[in-house]
Design an enzyme around this catalytic site. Structure first.
Site, PDB file in Angstrom:
ATOM      1  N   ALA A 189      -0.127  21.465   8.673  1.00 56.63           N
ATOM      2  CA  ALA A 189       1.098  22.137   8.243  1.00 56.63           C
ATOM      3  C   ALA A 189       0.743  23.500   7.670  1.00 56.63           C
ATOM      4  O   ALA A 189      -0.223  23.630   6.918  1.00 56.63           O
ATOM      5  CB  ALA A 189       1.828  21.302   7.195  1.00 56.63           C
ATOM      6  N   CYS A 190       1.513  24.497   8.064  1.00 57.07           N
ATOM      7  CA  CYS A 190       1.322  25.826   7.501  1.00 57.07           C
ATOM      8  C   CYS A 190       2.698  26.433   7.254  1.00 57.07           C
ATOM      9  O   CYS A 190       3.723  25.812   7.514  1.00 57.07           O
ATOM     10  CB  CYS A 190       0.462  26.701   8.399  1.00 57.07           C
ATOM     11  SG  CYS A 190       1.250  27.234   9.914  1.00 57.07           S
ATOM     12  N   SER A 191       2.716  27.647   6.779  1.00 59.10           N
ATOM     13  CA  SER A 191       3.975  28.280   6.402  1.00 59.10           C
ATOM     14  C   SER A 191       5.010  28.232   7.512  1.00 59.10           C
ATOM     15  O   SER A 191       6.136  27.816   7.307  1.00 59.10           O
ATOM     16  CB  SER A 191       3.738  29.728   5.976  1.00 59.10           C
ATOM     17  OG  SER A 191       2.901  29.747   4.848  1.00 59.10           O
ATOM     18  N   GLY A 204       4.002  27.239  10.959  1.00 56.10           N
ATOM     19  CA  GLY A 204       3.554  26.386  12.056  1.00 56.10           C
ATOM     20  C   GLY A 204       2.905  27.173  13.176  1.00 56.10           C
ATOM     21  O   GLY A 204       2.349  26.607  14.107  1.00 56.10           O
ATOM     22  N   GLN A 229       5.969  24.072   7.243  1.00 58.40           N
ATOM     23  CA  GLN A 229       5.993  23.271   6.012  1.00 58.40           C
ATOM     24  C   GLN A 229       7.272  22.453   5.858  1.00 58.40           C
ATOM     25  O   GLN A 229       7.234  21.334   5.362  1.00 58.40           O
ATOM     26  CB  GLN A 229       5.785  24.148   4.790  1.00 58.40           C
ATOM     27  CG  GLN A 229       6.916  25.126   4.531  1.00 58.40           C
ATOM     28  CD  GLN A 229       6.622  26.070   3.388  1.00 58.40           C
ATOM     29  OE1 GLN A 229       5.469  26.366   3.101  1.00 58.40           O
ATOM     30  NE2 GLN A 229       7.652  26.550   2.738  1.00 58.40           N
TER      31      GLN A 229
END
Length: 102
Positions: free
Chosen positions: A7-9, A11, A39
């Site tokens: 998961a990142c800010s 995607g 996220q």
């Protein structure tokens, strides 16, 4: 089959990392489903995962995600910033496998 969720800010920044991790897994003969989400999608996707790794830029959300991960019984950690910056698929895959317990 190992199911690894990143998961990142947004995607987007982890998509290249996912490709590198899949390449390493294939070369090592490891069956893995590896995918990345933004996220705000992570909570829904956690039900399908064996482990959740969050991007270094989301470190401040670790406590929030830890509570959810604990509830669902999956390990969680923040991706090492150096491995993330180098798009080191092998290092991130190894960390995921270590957390899952291989």
């Amino acid at each position: 089959m190992k199911r690894i969720l990143l998961a990142c800010s947004s995607g987007m920044s982890t998509s290249l990392l996912v490709s590198k991790m899949e390449e390493v897994a294939k070369n090592k003969g490891i069956e893995a489903k590896i995918w990345a989400v933004a996220q705000d999608q992570a909570q829904k996707e956690m039900d399908k995962a064996d482990v959740l790794l969050i991007g270094p830029q989301m470190r401040f959300l670790k406590k929030k995600f830890e509570a959810l991960a604990k509830e669902k019984g999956i390990p969680l950690d923040v991706i090492d910033p150096v491995a993330y910056g180098r798009i080191d698929g092998e290092a991130v895959l190894n960390k995921a496998l270590e957390l899952i317990g291989k």
